[in-house]
Design a protein around this motif. Structure first.
Motif, PDB file in Angstrom:
ATOM      1  N   ILE A 109      47.404  24.988  35.615  1.00 22.93           N
ATOM      2  CA  ILE A 109      46.017  24.524  35.141  1.00 22.93           C
ATOM      3  C   ILE A 109      46.176  23.014  35.033  1.00 22.93           C
ATOM      4  O   ILE A 109      45.431  22.090  35.521  1.00 22.93           O
ATOM      5  CB  ILE A 109      45.391  25.271  34.249  1.00 22.93           C
ATOM      6  CG1 ILE A 109      45.023  26.725  34.707  1.00 22.93           C
ATOM      7  CG2 ILE A 109      44.187  24.416  33.634  1.00 22.93           C
ATOM      8  CD1 ILE A 109      44.666  27.716  33.603  1.00 22.93           C
ATOM      9  N   THR A 110      47.129  22.767  34.220  1.00 21.94           N
ATOM     10  CA  THR A 110      47.489  20.940  34.001  1.00 21.94           C
ATOM     11  C   THR A 110      47.570  20.452  35.333  1.00 21.94           C
ATOM     12  O   THR A 110      46.869  19.207  35.271  1.00 21.94           O
ATOM     13  CB  THR A 110      48.493  20.786  32.871  1.00 21.94           C
ATOM     14  OG1 THR A 110      48.403  21.465  31.979  1.00 21.94           O
ATOM     15  CG2 THR A 110      48.863  19.393  32.675  1.00 21.94           C
ATOM     16  N   HIS A 111      48.202  20.806  36.238  1.00 24.33           N
ATOM     17  CA  HIS A 111      48.526  19.875  37.581  1.00 24.33           C
ATOM     18  C   HIS A 111      47.278  20.156  38.248  1.00 24.33           C
ATOM     19  O   HIS A 111      46.933  19.091  38.795  1.00 24.33           O
ATOM     20  CB  HIS A 111      49.708  21.003  38.236  1.00 24.33           C
ATOM     21  CG  HIS A 111      49.953  20.589  39.981  1.00 24.33           C
ATOM     22  ND1 HIS A 111      50.260  19.447  40.146  1.00 24.33           N
ATOM     23  CD2 HIS A 111      49.267  21.269  40.785  1.00 24.33           C
ATOM     24  CE1 HIS A 111      50.225  19.408  41.372  1.00 24.33           C
ATOM     25  NE2 HIS A 111      49.824  20.273  41.874  1.00 24.33           N
ATOM     26  N   ILE A 112      46.680  21.211  38.425  1.00 26.52           N
ATOM     27  CA  ILE A 112      45.327  21.279  39.008  1.00 26.52           C
ATOM     28  C   ILE A 112      44.083  20.174  38.423  1.00 26.52           C
ATOM     29  O   ILE A 112      43.576  19.365  39.198  1.00 26.52           O
ATOM     30  CB  ILE A 112      44.566  22.753  38.874  1.00 26.52           C
ATOM     31  CG1 ILE A 112      45.684  23.487  39.961  1.00 26.52           C
ATOM     32  CG2 ILE A 112      43.037  22.573  39.690  1.00 26.52           C
ATOM     33  CD1 ILE A 112      45.005  25.129  39.718  1.00 26.52           C
ATOM     34  N   SER A 165      51.529  36.049  38.208  1.00 28.98           N
ATOM     35  CA  SER A 165      52.735  37.227  37.883  1.00 28.98           C
ATOM     36  C   SER A 165      53.636  37.088  36.734  1.00 28.98           C
ATOM     37  O   SER A 165      54.332  38.048  36.520  1.00 28.98           O
ATOM     38  CB  SER A 165      53.359  37.251  39.211  1.00 28.98           C
ATOM     39  OG  SER A 165      52.594  37.434  40.353  1.00 28.98           O
ATOM     40  N   HIS A 166      53.752  35.956  36.295  1.00 26.37           N
ATOM     41  CA  HIS A 166      54.956  35.427  35.280  1.00 26.37           C
ATOM     42  C   HIS A 166      54.332  35.020  33.866  1.00 26.37           C
ATOM     43  O   HIS A 166      55.088  34.335  33.208  1.00 26.37           O
ATOM     44  CB  HIS A 166      55.799  34.482  35.951  1.00 26.37           C
ATOM     45  CG  HIS A 166      56.216  34.693  37.401  1.00 26.37           C
ATOM     46  ND1 HIS A 166      56.935  35.752  37.609  1.00 26.37           N
ATOM     47  CD2 HIS A 166      55.799  34.398  38.444  1.00 26.37           C
ATOM     48  CE1 HIS A 166      57.089  35.736  39.035  1.00 26.37           C
ATOM     49  NE2 HIS A 166      56.218  34.815  39.514  1.00 26.37           N
ATOM     50  N   GLY A 167      53.227  35.583  33.455  1.00 28.91           N
ATOM     51  CA  GLY A 167      52.828  35.337  31.996  1.00 28.91           C
ATOM     52  C   GLY A 167      52.042  34.144  32.019  1.00 28.91           C
ATOM     53  O   GLY A 167      51.645  33.538  33.061  1.00 28.91           O
ATOM     54  N   LEU A 168      51.470  33.830  30.734  1.00 29.12           N
ATOM     55  CA  LEU A 168      50.497  32.852  30.370  1.00 29.12           C
ATOM     56  C   LEU A 168      51.150  31.135  30.624  1.00 29.12           C
ATOM     57  O   LEU A 168      50.263  30.279  31.168  1.00 29.12           O
ATOM     58  CB  LEU A 168      49.959  32.983  29.063  1.00 29.12           C
ATOM     59  CG  LEU A 168      49.212  34.181  28.919  1.00 29.12           C
ATOM     60  CD1 LEU A 168      48.572  34.214  27.533  1.00 29.12           C
ATOM     61  CD2 LEU A 168      48.023  34.376  29.886  1.00 29.12           C
ATOM     62  N   GLU A 169      52.242  31.162  30.251  1.00 20.98           N
ATOM     63  CA  GLU A 169      52.768  29.818  30.403  1.00 20.98           C
ATOM     64  C   GLU A 169      52.915  28.897  31.624  1.00 20.98           C
ATOM     65  O   GLU A 169      52.505  27.903  31.850  1.00 20.98           O
ATOM     66  CB  GLU A 169      54.108  29.576  29.657  1.00 20.98           C
ATOM     67  CG  GLU A 169      53.936  29.518  27.965  1.00 20.98           C
ATOM     68  CD  GLU A 169      52.713  28.943  27.395  1.00 20.98           C
ATOM     69  OE1 GLU A 169      52.651  27.343  27.609  1.00 20.98           O
ATOM     70  OE2 GLU A 169      52.066  29.459  26.509  1.00 20.98           O
ATOM     71  N   PRO A 170      53.269  29.810  32.592  1.00 14.50           N
ATOM     72  CA  PRO A 170      53.207  29.003  34.053  1.00 14.50           C
ATOM     73  C   PRO A 170      51.720  29.032  34.440  1.00 14.50           C
ATOM     74  O   PRO A 170      51.583  27.905  35.287  1.00 14.50           O
ATOM     75  CB  PRO A 170      54.066  30.213  34.813  1.00 14.50           C
ATOM     76  CG  PRO A 170      54.840  30.863  33.969  1.00 14.50           C
ATOM     77  CD  PRO A 170      53.916  31.089  32.628  1.00 14.50           C
ATOM     78  N   GLY A 200      43.956  38.450  37.679  1.00 16.91           N
ATOM     79  CA  GLY A 200      43.935  37.649  36.365  1.00 16.91           C
ATOM     80  C   GLY A 200      42.876  36.418  36.136  1.00 16.91           C
ATOM     81  O   GLY A 200      43.345  35.448  35.405  1.00 16.91           O
ATOM     82  N   LYS A 201      41.867  36.710  36.952  1.00 13.44           N
ATOM     83  CA  LYS A 201      41.066  35.579  37.322  1.00 13.44           C
ATOM     84  C   LYS A 201      40.264  35.029  35.611  1.00 13.44           C
ATOM     85  O   LYS A 201      40.013  34.255  35.512  1.00 13.44           O
ATOM     86  CB  LYS A 201      39.781  35.800  38.206  1.00 13.44           C
ATOM     87  CG  LYS A 201      38.632  34.575  38.400  1.00 13.44           C
ATOM     88  CD  LYS A 201      37.701  35.104  39.406  1.00 13.44           C
ATOM     89  CE  LYS A 201      36.945  36.189  38.992  1.00 13.44           C
ATOM     90  NZ  LYS A 201      36.184  36.244  37.661  1.00 13.44           N
ATOM     91  N   SER A 202      39.938  36.388  35.179  1.00  9.87           N
ATOM     92  CA  SER A 202      39.281  36.096  33.732  1.00  9.87           C
ATOM     93  C   SER A 202      40.242  35.470  32.817  1.00  9.87           C
ATOM     94  O   SER A 202      39.632  34.508  31.890  1.00  9.87           O
ATOM     95  CB  SER A 202      38.693  37.430  33.305  1.00  9.87           C
ATOM     96  OG  SER A 202      37.799  38.160  34.127  1.00  9.87           O
ATOM     97  N   THR A 203      41.335  35.984  32.836  1.00 12.47           N
ATOM     98  CA  THR A 203      42.433  35.184  31.810  1.00 12.47           C
ATOM     99  C   THR A 203      42.393  33.768  32.192  1.00 12.47           C
ATOM    100  O   THR A 203      42.730  32.835  31.353  1.00 12.47           O
ATOM    101  CB  THR A 203      43.831  35.833  31.834  1.00 12.47           C
ATOM    102  OG1 THR A 203      43.659  37.296  31.648  1.00 12.47           O
ATOM    103  CG2 THR A 203      44.867  35.189  31.152  1.00 12.47           C
ATOM    104  N   THR A 204      42.546  33.473  33.579  1.00 10.59           N
ATOM    105  CA  THR A 204      42.807  32.081  34.217  1.00 10.59           C
ATOM    106  C   THR A 204      41.553  31.221  33.720  1.00 10.59           C
ATOM    107  O   THR A 204      41.809  30.079  33.057  1.00 10.59           O
ATOM    108  CB  THR A 204      42.811  31.924  35.687  1.00 10.59           C
ATOM    109  OG1 THR A 204      43.997  32.633  35.844  1.00 10.59           O
ATOM    110  CG2 THR A 204      43.116  30.702  36.030  1.00 10.59           C
TER     111      THR A 204
END
Length: 208
Positions: free
Chosen positions: A193-196, A183-188, A22-26
């Motif tokens: 990302i906000t935390h990072i 593993s659990h969709g986009l919102e998590p 899921g790197k590209s999506t991230t």
């Protein structure tokens, strides 16, 4: 760490993860959050479609067409020849370095507090030494396989061969500053990302 104008010095995040994690999506979600993202693979594609093509044709005649590198032909020419791979790297790496420096200069001019370098083989190439923090994108082995095989571009044997060449996911997670679980969709992922982004600006610059 600030400079004379009170501008917080830019932090460089290295984003990596094995195939199907899921790197590209991230990376897209970091971009959505307003973070400049440098896509190393896309930069290579761009070079192959222009600037690098003449030098590659000179070194490996017959591997370009219409001013663009024919990737399958080039791959077939170099894949089993370490000396040819080294020669290709000597052509491409300086150009890639220049495109990365331009990306940094543009981001600094825009006063971006954080940028992301999306580099699939970050650990394999020692790239973690050139960033301030590493984000590893991960999921379960089962979901990883399901995602890749559903693309319909490779079979299990080819996937196994690719995974065998990459640094194991467990080791990447150990060496990461942050792990994004997709593993659990986009919102998590957005929340992670906000935390990072909140945390990385508090960290000292670490890159060599």
């Amino acid at each position: 760490m600030n400079d004379r104008d009170g501008y917080v010095l830019m932090r460089i995040l290295g984003l990596t993860g094995s195939i199907g994690m899921g790197k590209s999506t991230t990376a897209k979600l970091f971009a959505e959050a307003g973070v400049p993202v440098y896509d190393a693979d896309a930069a290579v594609h761009q070079l192959y479609e222009g600037e690098a093509a003449p030098a590659i044709e000179a070194a490996f005649p017959g591997t370009t067409a219409n001013g663009k590198v024919d990737r399958p032909k080039l791959s077939a020419r170099v894949v089993h020849d370490p000396a040819a791979i080294k020669q290709l790297e000597q052509i491409v790496h300086p150009m890639l370095g220049a495109s990365r420096q331009k990306f940094f200069a543009d981001a600094e001019a825009a006063k971006a507090p954080v940028v992301v370098l999306d580099i699939p083989l970050l650990f394999e190439t020692g790239g973690e030494k050139r960033v301030d923090a590493v984000v590893v994108v991960s999921t379960s082995p089962e979901l990883q396989r399901k995602r890749v095989l559903e693309r319909g571009t490779m079979d299990e044997a080819k996937l196994d061969a690719i995974i065998a060449k990459q640094t194991p996911d467990a080791e990447k997670r150990k060496r990461a500053d942050f792990v994004v679980d997709t593993s659990h969709g986009l919102e998590p992922v957005r929340a992670q990302i906000t935390h990072i982004l909140a945390e990385v600006v508090k960290m000292p610059q670490r890159r060599a």
